[in-house]
Design an enzyme around this catalytic site. Structure first.
Site, short mmCIF file in Angstrom:
data_model
loop_
_atom_site.label_atom_id
_atom_site.label_comp_id
_atom_site.label_asym_id
_atom_site.label_seq_id
_atom_site.Cartn_x
_atom_site.Cartn_y
_atom_site.Cartn_z
N TRP A 165 3.41 37.33 -11.33
CA TRP A 165 2.55 38.46 -11.67
C TRP A 165 1.17 37.95 -12.11
O TRP A 165 0.14 38.40 -11.61
CB TRP A 165 3.21 39.29 -12.78
CG TRP A 165 4.04 40.41 -12.24
CD1 TRP A 165 3.82 41.74 -12.43
CD2 TRP A 165 5.20 40.33 -11.39
NE1 TRP A 165 4.77 42.48 -11.76
CE2 TRP A 165 5.63 41.65 -11.12
CE3 TRP A 165 5.91 39.28 -10.82
CZ2 TRP A 165 6.73 41.93 -10.31
CZ3 TRP A 165 7.01 39.56 -10.02
CH2 TRP A 165 7.41 40.86 -9.76
N ASP A 185 0.94 50.38 -9.90
CA ASP A 185 2.24 50.19 -9.24
C ASP A 185 2.66 51.48 -8.55
O ASP A 185 3.15 51.47 -7.43
CB ASP A 185 3.30 49.76 -10.26
CG ASP A 185 3.42 50.71 -11.45
OD1 ASP A 185 2.45 51.43 -11.74
OD2 ASP A 185 4.49 50.74 -12.07
N GLU A 208 9.28 52.25 -3.29
CA GLU A 208 9.46 51.12 -4.20
C GLU A 208 10.63 50.25 -3.77
O GLU A 208 10.61 49.03 -3.91
CB GLU A 208 9.71 51.65 -5.61
CG GLU A 208 9.91 50.58 -6.66
CD GLU A 208 9.98 51.16 -8.07
OE1 GLU A 208 10.29 52.37 -8.19
OE2 GLU A 208 9.75 50.42 -9.03
N HIS A 231 4.87 53.31 -3.75
CA HIS A 231 4.64 51.99 -4.33
C HIS A 231 4.14 51.12 -3.18
O HIS A 231 4.87 50.92 -2.22
CB HIS A 231 6.00 51.44 -4.77
CG HIS A 231 6.13 51.09 -6.21
ND1 HIS A 231 6.23 52.05 -7.17
CD2 HIS A 231 6.23 49.89 -6.84
CE1 HIS A 231 6.39 51.43 -8.35
NE2 HIS A 231 6.38 50.13 -8.16
N ASP A 290 2.19 43.44 -8.30
CA ASP A 290 1.99 44.39 -7.21
C ASP A 290 0.61 44.19 -6.59
O ASP A 290 0.45 44.18 -5.37
CB ASP A 290 2.11 45.83 -7.74
CG ASP A 290 3.41 46.08 -8.50
OD1 ASP A 290 3.79 45.21 -9.30
OD2 ASP A 290 4.03 47.13 -8.30
N ARG A 306 5.26 58.32 -12.07
CA ARG A 306 6.08 58.26 -13.28
C ARG A 306 5.25 57.74 -14.46
O ARG A 306 4.05 57.52 -14.34
CB ARG A 306 7.30 57.39 -13.04
CG ARG A 306 7.00 55.92 -12.87
CD ARG A 306 8.30 55.14 -12.75
NE ARG A 306 8.06 53.74 -12.49
CZ ARG A 306 8.63 53.06 -11.51
NH1 ARG A 306 9.47 53.64 -10.67
NH2 ARG A 306 8.39 51.78 -11.37
N GLU A 363 4.21 55.20 -15.67
CA GLU A 363 3.69 53.83 -15.60
C GLU A 363 2.24 53.91 -15.15
O GLU A 363 1.35 53.84 -15.96
CB GLU A 363 4.53 52.96 -14.66
CG GLU A 363 5.94 52.77 -15.19
CD GLU A 363 6.60 51.48 -14.79
OE1 GLU A 363 5.96 50.43 -14.77
OE2 GLU A 363 7.81 51.54 -14.48
#
Ligand code: BGC
Length: 939
Positions: free
Chosen positions: A616, A553, A824, A846, A566, A557, A559
């Site tokens: 997703w 993604d 993002e 992103h 995504d 950060r 993640e």
């Protein structure tokens, strides 16, 4: 080729190392009698200077837990305004205790909160009800972080520790919270004496280095090494780095669903006569240390990286020998220069040190780790996965950037790389031996807006959350200079803050090595609007930045995860930009590994620690389809078909009255108004999934399945129209009959062929877009569809106006704000509102909203795959107009297809051995053979 590992064993180190400055998940415990207690989180370097925290602190810091008769007093100092050594942060009454007995005080810190136990009884913290049905109760502790609990920069870290005066101590321990609950530090009663009233750094050890020395006394015909690791490895033979190709490899063996599959790489080994040394340094990578956005997911797969290796040597005389990883002949050291390394937190490198203190390696045994702190941890971390060859290339270096400018701030210098990039720095410094240089990374600085008051101009790291993104380098003192260049971490950044140097370094000495799994681009787009060209470049940058072993993604950060939503929205763009066949095939292995018994796909792969629902999960169907369409590789469908069909089974089993109904699921994520009806979108994607699987079944000759799925579709489509389309107006509506007409509510079902009257829907989409003055309200899910939905139904003009819009919200608005990558959010930062309050979930890299890239290739250049997938026979069908000129290409496996047009002519190049059906503006279709063709488009 699967390899036989013979007697190779998983080897590693007996030492579980600790860097207290990076530890945000730990337990600390002291056993004592009398009034006393524990100090931790002390002298946090992040609080020692204002530019490193948003609390405006520049103080020495600590947290203490003091036990008195009937009371626990918590004191926090230096973490935030109002903290004081003289004022308790919190007091907890404790009944039923005896201060003069031997008591054990235990504090378990997980991210930003702490649970406290006295003699194993919880005295600070509470049990709360399950958040969702089916989940268990959880314990919520005291929040020690002044910034809050979720998605924030994490405080405290373990840092320095100590003991309070007044008690007689038996011991002080630091340990891990998850099984196997390794002890990280332990002091007995005598050692404790020296910690009373003072602070110590409990850190010890560095990255595990394993080595094997062996002799070669005969002529070698060939030698091949096979290697994999739990964690990541970098290998060396006789001091030379092991790489697959010519460039340097990073982060091998790459990410996978480690309990099911693990990748290995193989290397041709130029052995020398006499002594050879094979050496590996292990890092945590995707295996251990901080993982995912859930801070307590620490050590997700294990707590001790290990290596599995085998070297097959064939001698010229026909004999052979095999050297395998095993404890008897391999040695290990945790005393090398890499003192610490993890993806999220960065790397600490002490250039003065070379590995010493070699001791025998140990076998790292399977350890059962049960779900303790988060329900989705795997039950068994050290299971026996299948070890398979890594499909495609590992992460490598693609380009080196040089810093563009520098500014001084407090005692540091902030360099601007001029580009939001992913990789590692390469910095030349001349320093004294022992001089400590700190590098911090960020995507942006705080804007000069009044609301940011004292933060203006400092590095913005709130959006990195728990990821420290800090490299520390300790100089060896080489007067000729030395190079800072970490290898076991990566950062997503545009700005680097360098401190620990007296004056600014020359810009040329501050380089950024850009890393990616994408080593070669296959597409290019250019047109008469420079802002659209910048948008195209930003899309490419964000793809490269987020294709790091898996599709992530975001790269910065805490993640950096394989969020399936995504991946599915961007897959259609990514397949043009680069050859991502093997990259995604790798990802799909993890997707299949995580499919549940009932057919449900994960929301994140590898390790399913996310949420999202059908939009997703459908990556498990949409990604293989995009790969098949672009590359014409039937094997992708063959490999994935069973899983795709099983997911359809899951969807069908979760229908109520013919429509897919999930309890919880995300919708058009990060749309500006988030108002598109979820069920409308979910069921359009359900229909699309059915269509793809029916089409795939057709390609694979599974006729019964085709018939069955087409029957389901034949019922679903009218039901969808009946439910979600208002018969009077043709407008879309939600299931309760309320008109719900948004750009996404038309665009997505139009692209997926749902509407009984698509022309009407396109007209309404066009109307809506004009009403919105050609701005976008779509989120992750609607964005890839809107341009094609307009242009395919005669509204190319509107699609072009939408593309070229510069006011918010639009694709070009971020460009007006200096974006060098895809954000993002449509408004990640604006001139007037700064981050608009979205300081923590706000990535500047992103790819999702860059999904318009596919339209630039397929509708503007007009390069589209043929009916049967791939480019042996393909379609050329641009939407002329919109720009004065356009040019670009796509490199297929047969060669380059190029397409360029202006107001008068269209020039195309068709690769040898292929042919195209080209559609002219008048609608006439002509067949073009290989070669260059220029067509008059005026008539
Ligand atoms: C990620 C997304 C992801 C989402 C799911 C975010 O935190 O960055 O891109 O798809 O969570 O809601």
């Amino acid at each position: 080729m699967a390899t036989n590992w013979k007697n190779a064993q998983w080897i590693g180190s007996p030492e579980i190392t600790l860097d207290a400055t990076r530890r945000s998940v730990f337990g600390i415990e002291a056993t004592f009698s009398g009034q006393g207690g524990i100090v931790f989180g002390a002298e946090d370097a992040r609080l020692a200077t204002k530019r490193r925290n948003i609390q405006n602190q520049s103080a020495s810091s600590y947290i203490s837990y003091k036990l008195e008769q009937g009371k626990l007093t918590i004191t926090r100092v230096g973490y935030a305004e109002g903290d004081s050594a003289n004022k308790p942060f919190a007091e907890v009454e404790i009944s039923d205790m005896d201060i003069n007995a031997i008591n054990t005080l235990s504090i378990k810190v997980s991210g930003n909160m702490a649970l406290t136990y006295l003699n194993e009884q919880l005295i600070d913290g509470e049990e709360v009800a399950p958040r969702f049905p089916g989940m268990s109760t959880s314990l919520v502790g005291r929040q020690l972080n002044p910034l809050g609990h979720n998605d924030v920069i994490t405080f405290p870290r373990l840092n320095k520790i100590g003991l309070l005066e007044g008690a007689t101590y038996k011991n002080l321990r630091v340990f891990e919270l998850r099984k196997p609950k390794a002890e990280l530090f332990c002091a007995d009663s005598t050692e404790c004496l020296s910690f009373v009233g003072s602070l110590i750094d409990p850190s010890h050890g560095g990255a595990t280095v394993l080595r094997q020395e062996f002799d070669v006394s005969k002529e070698v015909k060939s030698a091949k090494l096979y290697a994999t690791s739990r964690g990541i490895y970098s290998g060396e033979l006789n001091g030379q780095a092991l790489n697959i190709g010519d460039g340097k490899d990073y982060f091998t063996p790459g990410a996978s669903q480690f309990d099911k599959h693990l990748f290995y790489h193989s290397y041709d080994m130029p052995l020398q006569q006499g002594k050879n040394t094979l050496q590996f340094t292990l890092g945590s990578g995707w295996w251990s240390d901080a993982q995912s956005f859930v801070v307590s997911n620490y050590n997700f797969w294990g707590n001790n990286p290990s290596l599995l290796a085998k070297l097959d040597i064939e001698y010229a005389d026909g004999t052979s020998e095999t050297i395998v990883s095993e404890p008897d002949t391999w040695q290990v050291s945790n005393d090398g220069p890499i003192r610490y390394a993890s993806f999220f937190h960065g790397e600490t490198f002490d250039a003065r040190i070379q590995p010493t203190d070699w001791k025998p390696a140990i076998i790292v045994e399977p350890v059962e780790i049960t779900a303790e702190t988060f329900p989705r941890h795997p039950d068994l971390n050290y299971t026996q996965p299948k070890i398979i060859e890594h499909p495609g290339n590992p992460v490598g270096e693609i380009v080196n950037l040089k810093a563009k400018s520098v500014i001084a701030i407090e005692d540091a210098f902030i360099y601007d790389m001029g580009q939001n990039m992913v990789g590692v720095p390469r910095i030349k410094v001349i320093g004294e031996a022992g001089q400590e240089i700190t590098l911090r990374f960020g995507e942006t600085l705080y804007p000069n807006l009044p609301e940011y008051s004292y933060l203006q101009g400092i590095l913005m790291t709130e959006n990195l959350r728990d990821a420290d993104c800090t490299d520390i380098y300790i100089c060896k003192g080489d007067p000729a200079g030395e190079i800072i260049s970490p290898t076991l971490t990566f950062h997503g950044y545009r700005f680097i803050e360098i401190s620990g140097i007296e004056k600014a370094l020359p810009l040329d000495d501050v380089e950024g090595i850009v890393l990616s799994s994408i080593l070669k681009e296959t597409g290019h787009f250019e047109c008469s609007d420079p802002m659209v060209n910048k948008l195209f470049e930003n899309i490419l940058w964000s793809q490269k930045a987020n294709f790091i072993s898996i599709p992530t993604d975001c790269p910065q950060r805490n993640e950096r995860m394989g969020w399936m939503g995504d991946a599915q929205v961007f897959a259609g763009t990514s397949v043009y930009n680069a050859d991502v066949l093997e990259f995604f095939e790798r990802f799909l292995i993890s997707v299949r590994d995580l499919q549940k018994e009932d057919g449900k796909f994960p929301n994140v792969a590898p390790y399913d620690v996310g949420f999202g629902g059908i939009l997703w999960e459908s990556a498990g169907i949409i990604v293989p389809w995009e790969l098949y369409r672009q590359y014409g590789e039937k094997r992708v469908l063959e490999d994935n078909f069973d899983a795709m069909l099983k997911y359809i089974g899951y969807l069908r089993n979760n229908c109520v009255n013919g429509l897919f109904a999930q309890g919880f699921g995300l919708g058009d994520w990060l749309a500006t108004d988030m108002s598109t009806d979820n069920e409308l979108v979910w069921n359009a994607v359900y229909a699309y999934d059915l269509q793809i699987v029916a089409d795939s079944a057709k390609i694979l000759g599974k006729i019964d399945i085709v018939n069955e799925l087409e029957d389901v579709l034949a019922q679903l489509k009218p039901l969808w129209n009946k439910t979600f389309v208002d018969p009077e107006t043709g407008k879309t509506r939600s299931a309760d009959g309320k008109i719900n007409d948004t750009q996404t509510s038309y665009a997505l079902p139009l692209c997926y062929g749902l509407f009984e009257n698509p022309q009407k829907a396109a007209e309404l989409l066009n109307q809506k877009t004009i009403e919105l003055d050609y701005t976008l309200t779509t989120g992750f899910i609607g964005t890839p569809c809107i341009s094609a939905a307009l242009s395919d139904y005669g509204y190319a003009d509107t699609a072009y106006k939408l593309l070229r819009q510069t006011k918010y919200p639009s694709w070009l608005y971020p460009i007006t704000q200096g974006a060098t990558s895809i954000w993002e959010r449509w408004n990640s930062v604006t001139e007037k509102e700064g981050f608009g309050g979205n300081n923590s979930m706000n990535s500047f890299n992103h790819y999702s909203l860059g999904a318009v890239g596919a339209w630039l290739y397929s509708r503007v250049l007009g390069i589209r795959p043929g009916e049967s997938g791939g480019y042996k026979e393909f379609i050329l069908k641009p939407c002329f107009g919109g720009f004065d000129w356009v040019k670009g290409h796509y490199d297929t496996q047969y060669g380059r297809i190029s397409s360029s047009w202006n107001n008068d002519e269209w020039t195309v190049e068709i690769p040898t051995g292929t042919k195209a059906k080209a559609e002219l503006p008048c609608g006439k279709i002509i067949e073009l053979e290989s070669g260059k063709h220029t067509i008059n488009i005026k008539g």
